[in-house]
Scaffold this active site. Structure first.
Site, PDB file in Angstrom:
ATOM      1  N   ASN A   1       1.385 -13.283  -8.335  1.00  0.00           N
ATOM      2  CA  ASN A   1       0.346 -13.520  -9.346  1.00  0.00           C
ATOM      3  C   ASN A   1      -1.026 -13.768  -8.743  1.00  0.00           C
ATOM      4  OD1 ASN A   1       1.232 -15.188 -12.490  1.00  0.00           O
ATOM      5  ND2 ASN A   1       1.657 -13.124 -11.790  1.00  0.00           N
TER       6      ASN A   1
ATOM      7  N   ASN B   1      -0.956 -19.178 -15.611  1.00  0.00           N
ATOM      8  CA  ASN B   1      -0.860 -17.877 -16.261  1.00  0.00           C
ATOM      9  C   ASN B   1       0.452 -17.791 -17.031  1.00  0.00           C
ATOM     10  OD1 ASN B   1      -0.223 -14.503 -15.116  1.00  0.00           O
ATOM     11  ND2 ASN B   1      -1.290 -15.130 -16.944  1.00  0.00           N
TER      12      ASN B   1
ATOM     13  N   GLY C   1       6.094 -15.646 -15.810  1.00  0.00           N
ATOM     14  CA  GLY C   1       7.550 -15.676 -15.732  1.00  0.00           C
ATOM     15  C   GLY C   1       8.255 -14.335 -15.810  1.00  0.00           C
ATOM     16  N   GLY C   2       7.577 -13.242 -15.562  1.00  0.00           N
ATOM     17  CA  GLY C   2       8.246 -11.949 -15.631  1.00  0.00           C
ATOM     18  C   GLY C   2       9.221 -11.733 -14.495  1.00  0.00           C
TER      19      GLY C   2
ATOM     20  N   ARG D   1       8.156  -5.335  -7.081  1.00  0.00           N
ATOM     21  CA  ARG D   1       8.653  -6.257  -8.105  1.00  0.00           C
ATOM     22  C   ARG D   1      10.121  -5.999  -8.412  1.00  0.00           C
ATOM     23  NH1 ARG D   1       4.814  -9.397 -11.240  1.00  0.00           N
ATOM     24  NH2 ARG D   1       6.626  -9.906 -12.516  1.00  0.00           N
TER      25      ARG D   1
ATOM     26  N   HIS E   1      -2.697  -8.758 -19.551  1.00  0.00           N
ATOM     27  CA  HIS E   1      -2.164 -10.108 -19.351  1.00  0.00           C
ATOM     28  C   HIS E   1      -2.541 -10.688 -17.990  1.00  0.00           C
ATOM     29  CE1 HIS E   1       0.380 -13.329 -20.685  1.00  0.00           C
ATOM     30  NE2 HIS E   1       1.275 -13.187 -19.729  1.00  0.00           N
ATOM     31  N   TRP E   2      -3.134  -9.881 -17.117  1.00  0.00           N
ATOM     32  CA  TRP E   2      -3.435 -10.310 -15.749  1.00  0.00           C
ATOM     33  C   TRP E   2      -4.936 -10.270 -15.486  1.00  0.00           C
ATOM     34  CZ3 TRP E   2       0.695  -6.393 -13.873  1.00  0.00           C
ATOM     35  CH2 TRP E   2       1.972  -6.979 -13.946  1.00  0.00           C
TER      36      TRP E   2
END
Length: 284
Positions: A48, A107, A39-40, A188, A264-265
């Site tokens: 993603n 994720n 959700g960034g 992004r 986180h990825w």
């Protein structure tokens, strides 16, 4: 060849227009995998999981879904907590697509949505693979909010967010700062500052603020009956590793895999290892 354009689809579900990507081996009986993104700011299904899609599509009918308020999906005001709202939309989309059962890979934010699908629509879910998931994890030792969540809030709450803020956010997601290239930041950032994207982020955030208790999925973790694989980056600064412990203890059929030198990825930083792990889990 699998590209953004060649896999892009839209469908009406739950009163919304939802955007998703679809690719697969061409076998109508191939099992289905649904991937739900984090959700960034500027996040989408393709950002993603676009890189992973060709690998999964060799074995599964693979659906990458832009959750409500993200990507090219509609950006409504949720009428309940975000996880429940998005889960209802995802379940409705699967109904429109004729999918009776699927494995789910979520994720972060998407992990929370996947859990809610499993809780509210258990007949739809075969196995769950949760990557540093939201809602189901509880930070037992790490401070809350975490570094990554603080950077997310800073970007989303800024009247005019900057590229520097986007870079700072992305750097908290990664273990290796080399993956946060200028091109990645620009991609992004451009998506995140689009007025529609900002509206979606605000409405998603408002839903979390309005129904905070309903996002505490860890309270219902004991009801998850599906085989569940928790995956974490050891150096995750958004949903830290200690957040896995309660879910691991509470979900009846849970196991945990930790990727070293990974933030986180995992799907990006541990690309080959993650793909092998997920394909094996979903295939056996």
């Amino acid at each position: 060849m699998i590209t953004y354009e060649s896999t892009s689809r839209t469908a009406k579900a739950a009163g919304l227009t939802l955007h998703y990507h679809e690719a697969g081996p061409g076998d109508p009986d191939a099992p289905v995998v649904v991937m739900l993104h984090g959700g960034g700011p500027g996040a989408s299904a393709w950002s993603n999981f676009g890189g992973n899609l060709p690998v999964f599509a060799e074995h599964f009918r693979t659906l990458l879904i832009d959750q409500p308020c993200f990507g090219r999906s509609d950006k409504p005001e949720p009428d309940r907590d975000y996880f429940s709202f998005s889960a209802a939309a995802v379940a409705a989309l699967l109904g429109e697509l004729g999918v009776e059962r699927a494995h789910f890979l979520g994720n972060s934010l998407g992990g929370g949505t996947a859990v809610r699908v499993a809780l509210d629509h258990p007949h739809l879910v075969g196995k769950l693979l949760l990557m540093g998931p939201g809602g189901i994890s509880v930070n037992l030792f790490s401070p809350d909010p975490t570094e990554g969540i603080k950077q997310l809030f800073a970007f989303n709450s800024a009247p005019a967010p900057t590229r520097e803020q986007m870079r700072a956010f992305l750097l908290t997601m990664a273990y290796d700062p080399a993956i946060v290239t200028d091109a990645f930041v620009e991609e992004r950032y451009t998506r995140a500052v689009d007025p529609e994207s900002r509206l979606g982020a605000a409405r998603m955030g408002a839903a979390f603020a309005a129904w905070p208790a309903d996002t505490m999925l860890w309270r219902e973790a004991h009801r998850i009956t599906q085989p569940t694989l928790l995956t974490w980056g050891r150096e995750d600064r958004t949903n830290p590793l200690d957040g896995a412990l309660l879910a691991l203890r509470t979900i009846p059929d849970a196991r945990l895999h930790v990727f070293p030198h990974c933030g986180h990825w995992a799907q990006t930083e541990a690309f080959d290892a993650f793909n092998r792990l997920a394909l094996d889990f979903f295939s056996h």
